[in-house]
Design an enzyme around this catalytic site. Structure first.
Site, mmCIF file in Angstrom:
data_model
loop_
_atom_site.group_PDB
_atom_site.id
_atom_site.type_symbol
_atom_site.label_atom_id
_atom_site.label_comp_id
_atom_site.label_asym_id
_atom_site.label_seq_id
_atom_site.Cartn_x
_atom_site.Cartn_y
_atom_site.Cartn_z
ATOM 1 N N HIS A 409 0.301 -1.586 1.726
ATOM 2 C CA HIS A 409 1.264 -0.487 1.823
ATOM 3 C C HIS A 409 0.635 0.878 1.527
ATOM 4 O O HIS A 409 1.305 1.904 1.682
ATOM 5 C CB HIS A 409 2.440 -0.728 0.874
ATOM 6 C CG HIS A 409 3.747 -0.211 1.388
ATOM 7 N ND1 HIS A 409 3.845 0.633 2.467
ATOM 8 C CD2 HIS A 409 5.023 -0.411 0.966
ATOM 9 C CE1 HIS A 409 5.108 0.930 2.687
ATOM 10 N NE2 HIS A 409 5.848 0.308 1.792
ATOM 11 N N ASP A 413 2.703 1.310 6.659
ATOM 12 C CA ASP A 413 4.114 1.365 6.281
ATOM 13 C C ASP A 413 4.896 0.260 6.992
ATOM 14 O O ASP A 413 4.384 -0.404 7.899
ATOM 15 C CB ASP A 413 4.701 2.735 6.619
ATOM 16 C CG ASP A 413 4.104 3.835 5.752
ATOM 17 O OD1 ASP A 413 3.801 3.551 4.584
ATOM 18 O OD2 ASP A 413 3.950 4.955 6.260
#
Length: 437
Positions: A409, A413
């Protein structure tokens, strides 16, 4: 008779040394050309070194558990006549000197960036691997100097420092005091890993981790500490692929001499999706994102020992289905027989793990560093599903499978991670039943 120096060959980028684990041949034994002489181990993989010439083993220069350097002689053979080795040796030495210099420079730059350079106050030598482990585990120079080495000339080996890290949890108080007084800066990532006290009851069995399991444990812990993991799931209709394989597997074997499994089809779909979403094919270097040119797909393979290894198919997007099947079968077979070369498990940019082979449907795999994503493919199971037809919606038995896509992350995304795995699913569901064998 003349002497021939058996050189430890280059074993891939960043690998500068290996530990001798077993001499297959003894002094006085005859050796045929291309016959294996010695077994070695790096922090990546176990392998063996064949002799490029026929001869007799005259002298062993690196004993068992000793450290051998790439480009340096590990044994001397007596050979008939005169073997021209000068030009070859110079070429190997030149290439390896440059490789060693480049790798050493990378290590030096990384150490300067992290401000945790390991040096010795007693002129002791520590290999780059040992120094890297010490840095990652927050082992101070004072602690490192106190470790009793089991290698040649008392050198601290990888197993020595891993055992030290494993056991220092029993001395947590002393450890914290030592680190607090160390001249090396202490950061949050350098905090000691203190394990909970485990009581051993009567009848409990203590099993020592083997070398590979220790490496896996260290890599998995490091991967979870570095990357914040997020996982997206999607269900795929695999009916076309299952039916095509059932129909064509015998003909495929007859034509190509290879069994066709589902893995080459998965790899083909992933390679296409990476071309559509190249920002999945990246690595993170501090505040920089390194976008990889080549699509090198690793495939996790379970070993008979229960350990795991990930051979890599380089430039996977450049193979057709038959070529991928050949690559997959070859790497899987040599993985099981411990015949992989170190370079064959390096350089991966994306990984696939087949948890379906164990009957699992969903999973949350750990991303191998320095990659930023990994795909777990689940078991293919029959289930009722609604399908659209010209006559309207109908319920039919379909072959379904879940994809579990874990991503880093920091740079991937939810939108990118989700769109990527959806694209993989679309390629699988669009598989043409008329695909030629």
């Amino acid at each position: 008779m003349s002497d021939y120096k058996l050189i430890l060959p280059s074993m891939g980028e960043g690998v500068m040394e290996a530990t001798v684990t077993n001499w297959i041949k003894n002094i006085g034994d005859a050796i045929a050309e291309d016959e294996s002489v010695v077994e070695i181990a790096t922090d990546k993989v176990d392998s063996d070194v064949p002799s490029p010439v026929s001869g007799v083993l005259k002298e062993i220069l690196v004993p068992v558990d000793g450290i051998a350097k790439v480009g340096e002689p590990i044994a001397i053979l007596s050979v008939d006549g005169v073997v021209e080795q000068t030009e070859t040796t110079e070429e190997i030495d030149t290439n390896n000197d440059q490789e060693i210099a480049d790798a050493a420079k990378s290590i030096e730059v990384a150490a300067i960036k992290s401000e945790t350079v390991i040096t010795s106050s007693d002129d002791k030598f520590y290999s780059p691997l040992v120094k890297s482990i010490a840095k990652e585990e927050g082992v101070s120079q004072a602690e490192l100097d106190q470790i009793t080495g089991s290698g040649k000339d008392g050198r601290v080996t990888k197993d020595d420092i891993l055992n030290f890290v494993k056991n220092r949890g029993n001395q947590a108080t002393n450890q914290v005091a030592t680190i607090s007084t160390s001249s090396a800066p202490v950061t949050q990532t350098q905090a000691p890993q203190v394990s909970a006290q485990i009581s051993v009851g009567e009848g409990d069995e203590i099993i020592e981790m083997d070398r590979m399991r220790k490496i896996i444990a260290q890599n998995m812990l490091q991967a979870k500490q570095i990357a914040p993991h997020v996982t997206s799931f999607i269900e795929v209709d695999m009916t076309n692929i299952v039916l095509w394989r059932d129909k064509n597997k015998n003909e495929f074997l007859k034509k190509h001499g290879e069994k066709i499994t589902f893995m080459p089809i998965f790899i083909e779909a992933v390679a296409k999706a990476i071309q559509d979403f190249p920002m999945i094919n990246v690595s993170v270097d501090g505040d920089r994102i390194i976008k990889k040119k080549n699509i090198n797909i690793g495939m996790a393979a379970a070993l008979p020992s229960g350990n795991l290894i990930v051979p890599v198919i380089k430039n996977a997007d450049q193979f057709n289905l038959a070529g991928l099947a050949s690559q997959v079968n070859d790497l899987a077979n040599r993985s099981r027989n411990n015949k992989l070369k170190p370079v064959e498990i390096q350089g991966g940019t994306y990984t696939i793990t087949n948890i379906g082979s164990f009957g699992n449907t969903l999973g949350t795999p750990i991303i191998p560093q320095p990659q930023v994503a990994i795909l777990a493919v689940g078991a293919i199971v029959k289930k009722p599903a609604v399908i659209e037809t010209p006559q309207g919606d109908m319920i039919a038995i379909r072959h379904k499978m879940y994809l579990s896509h874990a991503y880093d992350h920091r740079v991937v995304d939810g939108a990118l991670g989700g769109m990527f795995v959806k694209r993989v699913a679309e390629y699988l569901e669009a598989f043409d039943m008329n695909t030629p064998v």
